[in-house]
Motif scaffolding. Sequence first.
Motif, PDB file in Angstrom:
ATOM      1  N   ALA A 188      -5.639  10.163   1.052  1.00 46.66           N
ATOM      2  CA  ALA A 188      -6.345  10.494   2.286  1.00 46.66           C
ATOM      3  C   ALA A 188      -6.301  11.992   2.534  1.00 46.66           C
ATOM      4  O   ALA A 188      -5.285  12.643   2.287  1.00 46.66           O
ATOM      5  CB  ALA A 188      -5.734   9.758   3.477  1.00 46.66           C
ATOM      6  N   ARG A 189      -7.415  12.515   3.030  1.00 47.25           N
ATOM      7  CA  ARG A 189      -7.476  13.923   3.427  1.00 47.25           C
ATOM      8  C   ARG A 189      -7.264  14.096   4.914  1.00 47.25           C
ATOM      9  O   ARG A 189      -6.954  15.196   5.380  1.00 47.25           O
ATOM     10  CB  ARG A 189      -8.830  14.521   3.031  1.00 47.25           C
ATOM     11  N   ASN A 242       1.986   8.751  10.268  1.00 43.79           N
ATOM     12  CA  ASN A 242       1.167   7.587  10.570  1.00 43.79           C
ATOM     13  C   ASN A 242       1.361   6.475   9.544  1.00 43.79           C
ATOM     14  O   ASN A 242       1.360   5.287   9.894  1.00 43.79           O
ATOM     15  CB  ASN A 242      -0.308   7.983  10.633  1.00 43.79           C
ATOM     16  N   TYR A 243       1.529   6.871   8.301  1.00 43.01           N
ATOM     17  CA  TYR A 243       1.742   5.878   7.240  1.00 43.01           C
ATOM     18  C   TYR A 243       3.044   5.109   7.460  1.00 43.01           C
ATOM     19  O   TYR A 243       3.073   3.872   7.405  1.00 43.01           O
ATOM     20  CB  TYR A 243       1.754   6.576   5.879  1.00 43.01           C
ATOM     21  N   VAL A 244       4.115   5.820   7.736  1.00 45.25           N
ATOM     22  CA  VAL A 244       5.404   5.170   7.965  1.00 45.25           C
ATOM     23  C   VAL A 244       5.365   4.327   9.239  1.00 45.25           C
ATOM     24  O   VAL A 244       5.922   3.221   9.291  1.00 45.25           O
ATOM     25  CB  VAL A 244       6.532   6.227   8.012  1.00 45.25           C
ATOM     26  N   ALA A 245       4.703   4.822  10.270  1.00 43.15           N
ATOM     27  CA  ALA A 245       4.590   4.070  11.522  1.00 43.15           C
ATOM     28  C   ALA A 245       3.852   2.752  11.321  1.00 43.15           C
ATOM     29  O   ALA A 245       4.096   1.774  12.036  1.00 43.15           O
ATOM     30  CB  ALA A 245       3.875   4.914  12.573  1.00 43.15           C
ATOM     31  N   ALA A 246       2.957   2.707  10.331  1.00 49.72           N
ATOM     32  CA  ALA A 246       2.205   1.488  10.039  1.00 49.72           C
ATOM     33  C   ALA A 246       2.981   0.508   9.166  1.00 49.72           C
ATOM     34  O   ALA A 246       2.477  -0.570   8.852  1.00 49.72           O
ATOM     35  CB  ALA A 246       0.891   1.845   9.355  1.00 49.72           C
ATOM     36  N   ASP A 289      -8.312   4.003   8.426  1.00 46.04           N
ATOM     37  CA  ASP A 289      -9.300   3.042   7.946  1.00 46.04           C
ATOM     38  C   ASP A 289      -8.772   2.283   6.733  1.00 46.04           C
ATOM     39  O   ASP A 289      -8.897   1.053   6.642  1.00 46.04           O
ATOM     40  CB  ASP A 289     -10.596   3.758   7.584  1.00 46.04           C
ATOM     41  N   ASN A 290      -8.163   2.996   5.810  1.00 45.74           N
ATOM     42  CA  ASN A 290      -7.654   2.349   4.595  1.00 45.74           C
ATOM     43  C   ASN A 290      -6.510   1.386   4.892  1.00 45.74           C
ATOM     44  O   ASN A 290      -6.429   0.297   4.307  1.00 45.74           O
ATOM     45  CB  ASN A 290      -7.193   3.403   3.587  1.00 45.74           C
ATOM     46  N   LEU A 291      -5.615   1.780   5.793  1.00 45.41           N
ATOM     47  CA  LEU A 291      -4.471   0.922   6.103  1.00 45.41           C
ATOM     48  C   LEU A 291      -4.877  -0.386   6.757  1.00 45.41           C
ATOM     49  O   LEU A 291      -4.143  -1.380   6.679  1.00 45.41           O
ATOM     50  CB  LEU A 291      -3.495   1.673   7.004  1.00 45.41           C
ATOM     51  N   ALA A 292      -6.056  -0.408   7.367  1.00 49.20           N
ATOM     52  CA  ALA A 292      -6.536  -1.641   8.000  1.00 49.20           C
ATOM     53  C   ALA A 292      -6.787  -2.732   6.959  1.00 49.20           C
ATOM     54  O   ALA A 292      -6.885  -3.913   7.306  1.00 49.20           O
ATOM     55  CB  ALA A 292      -7.802  -1.375   8.802  1.00 49.20           C
ATOM     56  N   TYR A 311       0.864  -1.178   0.000  1.00 49.90           N
ATOM     57  CA  TYR A 311       0.000   0.000   0.000  1.00 49.90           C
ATOM     58  C   TYR A 311       0.897   1.224   0.000  1.00 49.90           C
ATOM     59  O   TYR A 311       1.737   1.403   0.889  1.00 49.90           O
ATOM     60  CB  TYR A 311      -0.933   0.016   1.214  1.00 49.90           C
ATOM     61  N   ALA A 312       0.756   2.047  -1.030  1.00 44.82           N
ATOM     62  CA  ALA A 312       1.540   3.276  -1.159  1.00 44.82           C
ATOM     63  C   ALA A 312       0.711   4.450  -0.665  1.00 44.82           C
ATOM     64  O   ALA A 312      -0.524   4.382  -0.607  1.00 44.82           O
ATOM     65  CB  ALA A 312       1.950   3.493  -2.611  1.00 44.82           C
ATOM     66  N   LEU A 313       1.380   5.527  -0.335  1.00 47.31           N
ATOM     67  CA  LEU A 313       0.679   6.741   0.085  1.00 47.31           C
ATOM     68  C   LEU A 313       0.657   7.733  -1.068  1.00 47.31           C
ATOM     69  O   LEU A 313       1.691   8.244  -1.489  1.00 47.31           O
ATOM     70  CB  LEU A 313       1.367   7.373   1.298  1.00 47.31           C
TER      71      LEU A 313
END
Length: 343
Positions: A289-290, A38-42, A297-300, A16-18
Amino acid sequence: MQYRTLGTSGAVVSNYALGTMTFGAEANRDTSHAILDNYVAAGGNFIDTADVYSAGVSEEIIGRWLAARPGARDKVVLATKARFPMGPSPNDVGTSRRHLTRALDDSLRRLKVEQIDLYQMHAWDPITPIEETLRFLEDAVTLGKIGYYGFSNFLGWHLTKAVHLARAHGWNTPVTLQPQYSLLVRGIEAEIVPAALDAGMGLLPWSPLAGGWLSGKYKRDEVPTGATRLGENPTRGMEAWQQRNDNPQTWEVLEVVQEVAAAHGASASQVSLAWLAGRTAVTSVILGARTTQQLEDNLAAADLELSDDEVQRLTAASEPRLDAYPYGLMARHQISRRIEGGR
């Protein structure tokens, strides 16, 4: 989060890319930096942007984020794109050496980096000979300004022509294609996906939720209102919304998505993303994401495992109806061959 190689390259990215098209437009700098954190932490390590996003502001926001976090540059694979107008001059657009030379240097400056890992042509340029574009990209790799290159919004024959010309000249070949792809947009499976597979290119789908439709936030025959992109700005795509609303298959797909989501206690977005991440040739699905809540939610979706039956149901409901020639003819006369004896 899973990790996959970028096409035939050895670079490894999260599945999953950002996507950062919202940065500088729908998300301010602080919100954008929180989304990145948050993206990198996930476990995400693949950031995609473009020079045209907010007229360069998206790249600048990412550049400031990288500069403020020591070691962040070494942890992420950074991708950007060029092709669309960045000024009023006729040479401020396209994939000519003239435009790309300036565009690449400007992106490097805004991102505050010495090399862009994946440099993508944002769309086909019918004016510039593809050999000129490919030679520029080869030179950029040689100079160390980019690591790899890819395309976005190319047709099947565009891909095949570019790949074979690059091979004929002994140049580096493209490693990825970034197309629109989702449960509601599967037309690329007719020719573009086979062309990418033949070339060994990984797919990086954009708009994986079909502009929010697959999140389940739209209701049949109800014009969007409130905190949605169309609700806040109806001029953004009301005609496209009407076409999708009037298509019975849209609601057939959404019904199956909601049923699968209910069975897992998941959101419609998570089911739609998980289906797409499992498609043939898909390397990484680009999440937009905004807000940090949307991202969470999407990363889940990374933790959602769909059963074979659920995948089949989703695939059947969303099957593209390519009845026109030549696709209908090909489907009716499909010939399967099996060679016995292990040959």
